[in-house]
Motif scaffolding. Structure first.
Motif, PDB file in Angstrom:
ATOM      1  N   GLN A  60       0.836  -1.200   0.000  1.00 23.22           N
ATOM      2  CA  GLN A  60       0.000   0.000   0.000  1.00 23.22           C
ATOM      3  C   GLN A  60       0.872   1.251   0.000  1.00 23.22           C
ATOM      4  OE1 GLN A  60      -3.319   0.315   2.837  1.00 23.22           O
ATOM      5  NE2 GLN A  60      -2.872   2.481   3.070  1.00 23.22           N
ATOM      6  N   GLU A  63       2.324   1.747  -3.412  1.00 23.94           N
ATOM      7  CA  GLU A  63       1.314   2.067  -4.431  1.00 23.94           C
ATOM      8  C   GLU A  63       0.805   3.502  -4.306  1.00 23.94           C
ATOM      9  OE1 GLU A  63      -1.666  -0.931  -3.912  1.00 23.94           O
ATOM     10  OE2 GLU A  63      -0.275  -2.534  -4.440  1.00 23.94           O
ATOM     11  N   PHE A 119      -4.126  16.278  -1.873  1.00 26.21           N
ATOM     12  CA  PHE A 119      -3.695  16.548  -0.508  1.00 26.21           C
ATOM     13  C   PHE A 119      -3.860  15.322   0.383  1.00 26.21           C
ATOM     14  CE2 PHE A 119      -4.165  18.051   3.829  1.00 26.21           C
ATOM     15  CZ  PHE A 119      -3.179  19.031   3.930  1.00 26.21           C
ATOM     16  N   SER A 120      -5.015  14.665   0.296  1.00 26.91           N
ATOM     17  CA  SER A 120      -5.297  13.613   1.273  1.00 26.91           C
ATOM     18  C   SER A 120      -4.747  12.245   0.876  1.00 26.91           C
ATOM     19  CB  SER A 120      -6.803  13.516   1.521  1.00 26.91           C
ATOM     20  OG  SER A 120      -7.490  13.353   0.324  1.00 26.91           O
ATOM     21  N   TYR A 123      -1.663  10.968   2.713  1.00 27.45           N
ATOM     22  CA  TYR A 123      -1.919  10.668   4.123  1.00 27.45           C
ATOM     23  C   TYR A 123      -2.716   9.380   4.257  1.00 27.45           C
ATOM     24  CZ  TYR A 123      -0.374  15.409   5.137  1.00 27.45           C
ATOM     25  OH  TYR A 123       0.365  16.548   5.253  1.00 27.45           O
ATOM     26  N   ASN A 124      -3.827   9.316   3.488  1.00 28.75           N
ATOM     27  CA  ASN A 124      -4.728   8.177   3.634  1.00 28.75           C
ATOM     28  C   ASN A 124      -4.085   6.866   3.215  1.00 28.75           C
ATOM     29  OD1 ASN A 124      -6.739   9.811   4.599  1.00 28.75           O
ATOM     30  ND2 ASN A 124      -7.736  10.074   2.606  1.00 28.75           N
ATOM     31  N   SER A 128      -0.638   6.374   6.352  1.00 28.24           N
ATOM     32  CA  SER A 128      -1.326   5.455   7.256  1.00 28.24           C
ATOM     33  C   SER A 128      -0.628   4.095   7.253  1.00 28.24           C
ATOM     34  CB  SER A 128      -2.799   5.310   6.861  1.00 28.24           C
ATOM     35  OG  SER A 128      -2.903   4.797   5.556  1.00 28.24           O
ATOM     36  N   ALA A 129      -0.166   3.670   6.074  1.00 23.19           N
ATOM     37  CA  ALA A 129       0.536   2.381   6.000  1.00 23.19           C
ATOM     38  C   ALA A 129       1.893   2.483   6.684  1.00 23.19           C
ATOM     39  CB  ALA A 129       0.703   1.966   4.543  1.00 23.19           C
ATOM     40  N   GLN A 132       1.231   2.408  10.461  1.00 24.18           N
ATOM     41  CA  GLN A 132       0.894   1.061  10.910  1.00 24.18           C
ATOM     42  C   GLN A 132       2.165   0.222  11.010  1.00 24.18           C
ATOM     43  OE1 GLN A 132      -2.401   0.265  11.516  1.00 24.18           O
ATOM     44  NE2 GLN A 132      -1.575  -1.598  12.425  1.00 24.18           N
ATOM     45  N   TYR A 171       1.993  13.882  12.315  1.00 23.53           N
ATOM     46  CA  TYR A 171       1.084  12.893  11.719  1.00 23.53           C
ATOM     47  C   TYR A 171       0.766  11.765  12.706  1.00 23.53           C
ATOM     48  CZ  TYR A 171      -0.991   9.199   9.069  1.00 23.53           C
ATOM     49  OH  TYR A 171      -1.863   8.236   8.666  1.00 23.53           O
ATOM     50  N   GLY A 172      -0.515  11.342  12.714  1.00 28.09           N
ATOM     51  CA  GLY A 172      -0.882  10.120  13.433  1.00 28.09           C
ATOM     52  C   GLY A 172      -1.167  10.306  14.903  1.00 28.09           C
TER      53      GLY A 172
ATOM     54  N   ALA B 806      -4.196  13.915   8.164  1.00 29.14           N
ATOM     55  CA  ALA B 806      -2.932  13.764   8.873  1.00 29.14           C
ATOM     56  C   ALA B 806      -3.116  13.283  10.306  1.00 29.14           C
ATOM     57  CB  ALA B 806      -2.154  15.085   8.859  1.00 29.14           C
ATOM     58  N   THR B 807      -4.369  13.139  10.743  1.00 25.94           N
ATOM     59  CA  THR B 807      -4.581  12.589  12.083  1.00 25.94           C
ATOM     60  C   THR B 807      -4.233  11.117  12.146  1.00 25.94           C
ATOM     61  OG1 THR B 807      -6.848  12.050  11.500  1.00 25.94           O
ATOM     62  CG2 THR B 807      -6.505  14.148  12.613  1.00 25.94           C
TER      63      THR B 807
END
Lengths: 540, 1096
Positions: A60, A63, A119-120, A123-124, A128-129, A132, A171-172, B806-807
């Motif tokens: 992910q 990609e 933009f997102s 992040y998404n 996020s991967a 994790q 982030y996160g 970004a959260t």
């Protein structure tokens, strides 16, 4: 009491029944955990099998650096994240489609929905991967975490190069607001993270020669850490060059450090960083979907003008001849008025195949970076001319094209004039001030700027189809000469002559992260519009 | 008298089906008469009718091999009773004084039937002013000796209106008794199928006449509820025949959960099966819902429980109110056959207004023709009409039912078919229903079985979509008027030598709308859905003892859906995924198993009546689906999965859901003197969707009180009935399955992260509702009036908030927020009867005020502990249109872009002198009506009947992006009017029409448009239904048939008032949001037809 007696008697079976139901209730609800576990989902427990979870999120991550097509019918993510901005602004591509009634990013009416995707998406998908992965393996597998950090920098530099200040270090953390970092801080963090990753991986390969723990899930280098070290150095070189007008000292320091690393940078086409299929993941190139199925993208006029004008043998590898004007290479100019998709859908298409690996970085680009460093007098391990010529040769061999020697020797050819058969207002005639006159053959006696333009122009032709990097380099240096838009619907927020410098933050940030984005605009140091220059965009 | 008939009915049920001997043996010593009669009944098969007060005696009787007369004479010899044998029926009566009977001079006889023509046994027939009389036998026949030919006969039967008929020397008097609708003893079906006297109800229950629903024959009968139920907002989907219907009772309560009413058939909840609803301007249609499978002809009655109090016993599924459907069952008596056929024709009801005087902008030399109709004025108006694209639709409905039954076993069988063709070519809907229901007494007096099975086949072809993808209306509406003879697009497929087959002919490009030849879309893009559904239910009722019954029920609803999609080669690649066409198949299975066990106890103690039900239920819902497909790979137009590249074949998702609910509940009702009633319910749910949260069980109570004032105290004479009622209820609603347990997904070898943060503290949503009502009848029940006021608060709303990416997540599930609904539902009816004429007007009024009371208020961020306040939530968003929840607003508020204005109120202009479209959304209104009124009038004169329904909806706002699109392409009448006027007035100056609309009308889906200019009042008044019929009595056919009814029926006959360019009552989505928005919706339909009904 007498009255109740018959009821009492009869109630026994009832009490038993109700009792049985209560019993069933408590015993049956035991299965609720099972019922409420989606059989279509993967649990963390299952990811423990074969230690799949260790690298589960790397595909992910990879990609999402440059979005791939999830299936043959869906190139929309790449389309809105990468294609309908940088690929157009770089002149690599043009669109025949009158999106938004003909007013859209291509002619500077910025589409908020597309901006939001750009933009997102990192992040998404990417962050996020990465997050994790960090949570599960940062301490247990520092080598994999180092690799994840390189991928993170690779993806996130593209984001900050589009918008400027963005949330990065925070982030996160959850919550409802996430603070923005200045672009300078983000770049400093990039260098530090790359250095740390290089150190970790170097220690790992020294201790475990030949080990490839990421072989099953790394879609770029199949777990070859030495390649990752070379890539990290090359990325450092690219990032250093980005900031050369904003912070020349750091730029030189980081660039020289990258070159001087014991594993060095990408030097051959086998080192190229591409995302491609492995035995479990099929990578489809989204450009193929957008070009073919959607018919939403065609060769850019600027690219075609250079390729045609230089008689570049790579032209047939990059683009096809027009279906409407047979035998002719004909690009679509960006930033024009389009009434009907049919008008230009028959122009030159991209020559791209379904499974063409997705471009991150090539050895050719690195040679041009070294050429520019050398031109600036940095210690790049060679001369500007040698790197320039090796860059062209490496690109030709990457595409399997012959004729490189005569190409390098060509001292006269320049970009070709452009004729739009549909509307002459879009023409770029010979002698036009916006038409590049730079030639191919290296001439040490030319001015710094001419040779810089020469390097950047050839880099532009070698880096195709990396529109994001091409747009960044154009903004940084002004080269190659990318034609301004013909019509400008920005409402005065983007200057036609200086062209678009960034994308505006999406409205979603203003609605969900308002205070932070306002502070981000403060860090940007200008209005949140497409005309405002980024921190590194400082060439006088 | 009432008591008599009640007991007579009980006696009827005692009939045994065992073999009978004509010889009777009795050996009773001081046994109760009742027991003896029962023995006689068992041995002889003769049925007894008697008044229970007459048989409180003990008898001693011994007979052997006696005839029925001997046995009866012996049994009754010491009692003041006489008997009479009519066929197999023995009627016991108090002995007359012996005078009238002996003076009998005229033998009267006749046949009594109900208003459906079925024989009525047990009807009391008596000579007015005397005690002389008899009752009808099982065939509804009676025989009576009257003293002379002058008297008056009184026919009475519980639940029916009494009739008096002068003898006038007739010897045969046949009577049809009408069912009483307004009596104290009226019974309503309430939650869990429990029948209750309406007087005792502490909440509002509305009955809907099944006849009204059946007259119009919409394939989905729910559409015919419009204007007939107070408190209901009914919007039919704009997706053609067999589409779903949005029925919201007392306002939208939940932000993310379903808000449609629950349908309960014979006491058991039905699957919703609603397909994914459109939520954007690209496309998407609706493919029906669970209730649309039901054959409306099987419906015997409908009760609507509009509030949570009434529905509390259904648990979370009943939170939005319940529509209770009781289906027909067999009846004792002669086999009766009913056949009806409907045929109706439909055409578009409200279409936008198109211009036909301006042609297309001429194309540049060598370029393809353009699609902008801002060209020159035509020398003569064009003959092209977008309305010509539509066909005449047709609905053909046939329905047959056969009712038969002995005393022991009754059977109902029905078969129905619906064949519909839409107004858009190749849009079809077929439905075939088969139902059988059997009711039987297994152990006399003790055990009864009620079992039914229903099988449905539904076929849908090309359910009409809204939005711009695959929608033929794009091309049909935008096609420029003028001489386009060159481009005869009806010839949609033409031979292409390079491909060697016929390809789509469409020389206009995709217009940025993915437009295609509309005739290609309807002829070369297919979507076929087939639904096979089986519903089976069994109910066993056991009388444990007097007043105590145990009922066990189980229902299985198994639905298999199959979908095949085909796009022929040269369908636009963007939609087909490639140049060779595309193919997809999917199959889905949805099944529900429901069972419950109810223990009911009824006890009368002096002035008190106690009615207690305890029970438990188990419900298991499962669904799964599989799909595969993609663009065709090797051979164009070869539709097979083998022709799809293995890397693109899909099948990456295999969605499955399981949700199980278990409940225990109890309800108790205490009545005092039949005028004061206290109602208490409690229910506890255990729901699997609450697993992984801190609390898996939901408890909710309700309490209600009602008093019949007219029974308590003497009211003025003109008030014949008055009742007040009030109730409070709470209903919980668990989150959707899996919400509390998010997992990673795996697709194409890639494991994906979780984008919505898990919250393990999720609580069920909770609706707290209070209602109060008044039911009154005046002038001997001629006028009835009912009003209910309610106020409900739905708390702990579970919804998603978008957070900055970004959260670490893109959204969070939040358990906060509150939505309030308060309103009035009222009905007023009048019954006038005079001679053969009757008039029955009925007005239904609904008013609901919906309010978003809070979203995130002082919400504690579980990560940072920070206090979060958020007062806006976007719930539907497409280019230029949004539905937003804003604290203080409603759940249906519509936000669009407008034009920028200067401080002095004039429009701000750009350098070209054109208005500037604001980039910010502003509220233009709510899609909710202020109130709705349905006015139903029924007239009957002799054998003629006429009824019509006027539906009025007042208030509300709708937006039409269709109109904006038509303006921007210059095909609307508005744009022609503006051109004729020399331009559009902007700040007092006329500006060029084309430039103006290019500026304000935006493009696809209203993108970039000032949709505030395309906002319309949703107020509309229509003649919703009209029916005119004539019943030919059976006598005309020498009673070979009972009756034949021929009716003319019409729906949406006349739009009396409407300012919107489409029918504001039709909706793209029957879900909660994306309301009040039209983007190339299929128009709603006007239909006119005939209905023919035979009763044999």
């Amino acid at each position: 009491m007498k009255l109740h007696k018959p009821i009492y008697k009869i109630s026994w079976p009832v009490i038993l029944l109700v009792g049985a139901m209560i019993f069933l209730q408590t015993s049956c609800t035991k299965n609720f955990d099972k019922y409420n576990t989606n059989p279509s989902g993967v649990t963390s427990n299952l990811l423990g099998n074969d230690y799949v979870g260790v690298g589960a999120f790397f595909p992910q991550m990879e990609e999402y650096v440059v979005r791939v097509a999830p299936n043959a019918g869906d190139g929309s993510a790449y389309q809105v994240v990468e294609n309908l901005n940088a690929d157009l602004f770089s002149g690599y591509n043009g669109t025949p489609t009158p999106f938004g009634g003909g007013q859209n990013n291509s002619n500077y009416k910025l589409n908020d929905g597309w901006d939001n995707s750009a933009f997102s998406s990192p992040y998404n998908g990417l962050m996020s991967a990465w997050f994790q992965t960090k949570k599960s393996i940062a301490t247990s597998h520092p080598d994999l975490y180092a690799m994840a950090n390189i991928i993170k920098v690779m993806g996130m530099h593209r984001l900050t190069d589009i918008f400027g200040p963005v949330p990065y270090s925070k982030y996160g953390a959850g919550g409802f607001e996430v603070a923005y970092d200045s672009q300078q801080a983000i770049y400093n963090s990039f260098f530090a993270e790359l250095d740390s990753a290089i150190t970790t991986l170097t220690a790992y390969v020294t201790a475990n020669p030949g080990a490839t723990p990421a072989v099953n899930f790394d879609l770029v280098y199949k777990g070859n850490y030495i390649e990752w070290i070379k890539f990290a150095n090359s990325l450092k070189l690219r990032l250093a060059m980005h900031i050369v007008y904003a912070d020349p000292a750091t730029a030189q320091k980081e660039a020289e450090a990258a070159i001087n690393n014991s594993y060095g940078v990408l030097t051959t086409n086998t080192d190229n960083a591409f995302v491609s299929s492995n035995s479990t993941v099929t990578i489809l190139n989204a450009l193929w979907v957008i070009n073919g199925n959607y018919g939403d993208i065609r060769a850019g006029a600027v690219l075609q003008s250079f390729l045609s004008g230089y008689n570049d043998p790579r032209i047939s590898s990059y683009i096809t001849t027009s279906t409407e004007y047979p035998g002719q290479y004909l690009g679509v100019r960006n930033g024009i008025d389009i009434a009907n998709k049919n008008d230009r859908v028959g122009f030159s298409q991209l020559n791209i195949s379904e499974y063409q690996p997705v471009h991150w970085m090539t050895a050719a680009e690195v040679y041009f970076l070294r050429a520019e460093g050398a031109l600036r007098g940095w210690n790049m391990g060679g001369t500007a001319q040698s790197f320039y010529e090796t860059g062209i040769q490496t690109s030709f061999s990457q595409w399997g094209v012959s004729g490189v020697d005569s190409y390098i020797a060509d001292a006269t050819s320049t970009a070709a004039p452009y004729v739009d058969p549909v509307n002459s207002v879009n023409n770029v005639p010979a002698g036009s001030s916006i038409l590049s006159t730079v030639t191919i053959h290296w001439n040490a006696s030319d001015t710094f700027e001419t040779n810089l333009e020469r390097i950047l122009t050839q880099k532009y032709l070698a880096m195709y189809p990396d529109g994001q990097e091409a747009w960044t380099e154009f903004r940084r240096t002004g080269y190659p000469k990318i034609w301004p838009v013909v019509v400008n619907y920005s409402g005065g927020t983007i200057d036609t002559k200086t062209q678009i410098r960034r994308l505006a933050y999406p409205s979603s940030e203003y609605s969900t992260n308002n205070a932070a984005v306002q502070a981000g605009v403060g860090l940007l140091g200008g209005a949140d519009v497409g005309g405002t220059k980024l921190w590194w965009d400082k060439k006088p | 008298m009432k008591m008599t008939t009640a007991i007579l009915l009980v006696a009827l049920m005692q009939v045994s089906a065992r073999g009978f001997s004509q010889r009777i043996n009795l050996d009773e010593n001081g046994s109760s008469l009742k027991k003896v009669l029962h023995k006689i009944n068992k041995q002889s098969g003769y049925v007894f009718f008697y008044d229970s007060k007459d048989i409180n005696a003990n008898v001693t009787v011994q007979v052997k091999d006696a005839s029925i007369d001997e046995a009866l004479l012996e049994t009754l010899k010491r009692l003041p009773l006489q008997y009479k044998i009519v066929d197999k029926t023995i009627i016991l009566q108090q002995k007359d004084n012996g005078v009238a009977n002996q003076n009998a001079q005229l033998a009267l006889s006749g046949h009594v039937v109900d208003d459906k023509g079925l024989p009525l046994p047990g009807v009391s027939v008596r000579i007015k002013g005397t005690t002389q009389g008899t009752v009808t036998d099982v065939k509804g026949d009676y025989h009576l000796n009257a003293p002379d030919g002058t008297g008056t006969l009184v026919f009475s039967f519980i639940g029916y209106e009494s009739q008096e008929i002068a003898v006038n020397n007739n010897s045969t008097i046949n009577v049809t008794l009408k069912e009483q609708s307004n009596t104290l003893k009226e019974v309503a079906v309430t939650a869990l199928g429990i029948e209750r006297s309406t007087s005792s109800l502490t909440y509002n229950v509305q009955k809907v006449d099944a006849g009204d629903i059946n007259m119009q024959k919409d394939p989905n009968f729910a559409a015919d509820l419009s204007g007939k139920v107070a408190g209901a907002t009914v919007n039919a989907s704009a997706s053609g025949a067999g589409g779903s219907v949005r029925v919201v009772l007392r306002g939208v309560k939940s932000i993310t959960q379903n808000n449609n009413a629950l349908y309960v058939v014979d006491g058991i909840p039905l699957q919703d099966l609603r397909s994914g609803q459109p939520s954007n301007t690209f496309g998407g249609g609706d493919t029906g819902e669970g209730i649309s499978s039901i054959n409306p002809d099987d419906i015997a009655s409908i009760s609507v429980l509009s509030g949570p109090s009434a529905a509390a016993l259904y648990g979370y599924k009943g939170a939005n109110g319940v529509i209770l459907i009781t289906t027909k069952k067999g009846k004792t008596g002669k086999t009766s056959v009913n056949f009806s056929t409907n045929m109706s024709f439909s055409n578009p009801f409200v279409l936008p207004k198109f211009q036909n005087t301006y042609g297309a902008v001429p194309a540049a030399a060598g370029a393809d023709p353009t699609f902008s109709s801002y060209g020159d004025k035509l020398s003569q108006p064009s003959t092209y009409r977008p309305s010509g694209f539509f066909n005449t639709g047709g609905d053909y409905t046939n329905s047959l039912d056969i009712t038969s039954g002995s005393e022991k076993t009754q059977n109902y069988f029905s078969a129905g078919s619906v064949n519909s063709t839409g107004v858009i070519q190749n849009n079809k809907y077929n439905r075939y229903n088969f139902t059988d229901r059997i009711t039987t007494v297994l152990i006399p007096d003790k055990l009864t079985l009620d079992a039914s099975a229903m099988y449905v086949i539904e076929q849908r072809q090309n359910p009409v979509v809204q939005g711009q993808y695959n929608n033929p209306l794009v091309g049909a509406y935008l096609f420029p008027p003028g001489d386009q003879g060159l481009y005869n697009i009806k010839d949609y497929a033409r031979y292409d030598a390079t491909r060697n087959f016929d390809v789509q002919y469409w020389p206009f490009g995709d217009l940025g709308l993915e437009a295609q030849n509309p005739y290609w879309i309807v002829n070369r893009e297919f979507s076929n859905l087939t639904r096979n559904r089986f519903l089976g239910s069994v109910s066993l009722k056991y009388n444990i003892a007097n007043g105590l019954t145990l009922t066990g029920r189980a229902k299985f609803d198994n639905d298999n859906d199959g979908t095949i999609g085909k796009d022929y080669a040269s369908t636009i690649s963007f939609l087909a995924g490639g140049p060779d066409g595309s193919y997809s198949v999917s199959s889905a299975n949805n099944k529900t198993f429901y069972s419950d066990l109810l223990l009911n106890y009824v006890k009368k103690l002096n002035n008190f009546n106690l009615n207690v039900t305890l029970g438990g239920s188990f419900e298991d819902d499962r669904s799964s689906s599989l799909s595969a497909g993609g663009p065709l790979d090797v051979v164009a137009n070869y539709f097979s999965l083998s022709n799809i590249s293995q890397t693109t074949i899909g099948a990456s998702s295999q969605p499955q859901t399981v949700q199980q609910n278990q409940a225990l509940f109890g309800t108790a009702q205490l009545g005092y003197k039949n005028y004061l009633f206290l109602d208490v319910t409690a229910r506890n749910d255990w729901n699997s969707a609450l697993a992984y949260t801190t609390n898996t069980s939901i408890f909710y109570p309700s309490v209600g009180l009602s008093g019949v004032i007219s029974e308590m105290t003497k009211l003025p004479d003109f008030i014949s009935y008055a009742k007040v009622r009030g109730s409070y209820a709470e209903v919980g609603n668990p989150p959707a399955a899996y919400l509390s347990n998010p997992l990673y997904s795996l697709s194409n070898g890639t494991v994906s992260t979780i984008s919505a943060a898990p919250f393990t503290t999720l609580k069920p949503e909770r609706t707290k509702s209070i209602e109060a009502g008044l039911d009154m009848r005046f002038l001997k029940d001629a006028i009835n009036f009912s009003v209910t006021l309610y106020d409900s608060h739905t708390l702990n709303q579970i919804f998603t908030v978008t957070v900055p990416p970004a959260t670490g997540y893109s959204s969070y599930y939040i358990n906060a927020g509150q939505v309030n609904n308060k309103g009035i539902e009222a009905t007023v009816g009048y019954t006038l009867k005079s001679g053969g004429f009757s008039w029955n007007p009925n007005v239904v009024f609904s008013l609901n005020r919906n309010k978003v009371a809070k979203l995130l208020k002082n919400f504690k961020d579980p990560y940072t502990g920070a206090t979060i306040n958020q007062d806006t939530l976007v719930t539907a968003s497409s280019s230029g249109y949004q539905q937003r929840l804003v604290v203080g607003g409603t759940t249906s508020d519509i936000y669009v872009n407008g034009l920028l204005k200067n401080a002095n109120g004039t429009l701000e202009l750009n350098s070209n002198g054109l208005p500037i479209v604001s980039q910010y959304y502003t509220k233009v209104g709510s899609a909710d009506p202020n109130y709705t009124v349905g006015i139903n009038n029924k007239f009957a004169y002799k054998n003629f009947n006429l009824s019509f329904l006027v539906n009025a909806r007042v208030g509300g706002t709708v937006v039409s992006a269709t109109q904006a699109l038509l303006d921007s392409y210059g095909v609307s009448q508005t744009s022609a009017d503006a051109r004729n006027a020399g331009g559009v007035l902007v700040n007092g100056t006329r500006v060029d029409t084309k430039s103006y609309y290019a500026d304000v009308a935006g493009t696809a889906g209203g993108s970039g448009a000032a949709l505030a200019l395309y906002t319309y009042s949703a107020t509309n008044v229509r003649l919703g239904e009209l029916a005119f019929g004539y019943t030919i009595p059976g006598s005309v056919f020498k009673n070979a048939v009972k009756s034949i009814n021929i009716s003319f029926v019409a729906k949406n006959l006349w739009m009396i008032y409407n300012k919107a360019p489409y029918d504001p009552e039709s909706t793209a989505s029957t879900g909660t949001f994306y309301q009040g928005f039209d983007y190339l919706n299929q128009p709603s339909l006007r239909s006119i037809g005939f209905r023919l009904n035979f009763s044999l």
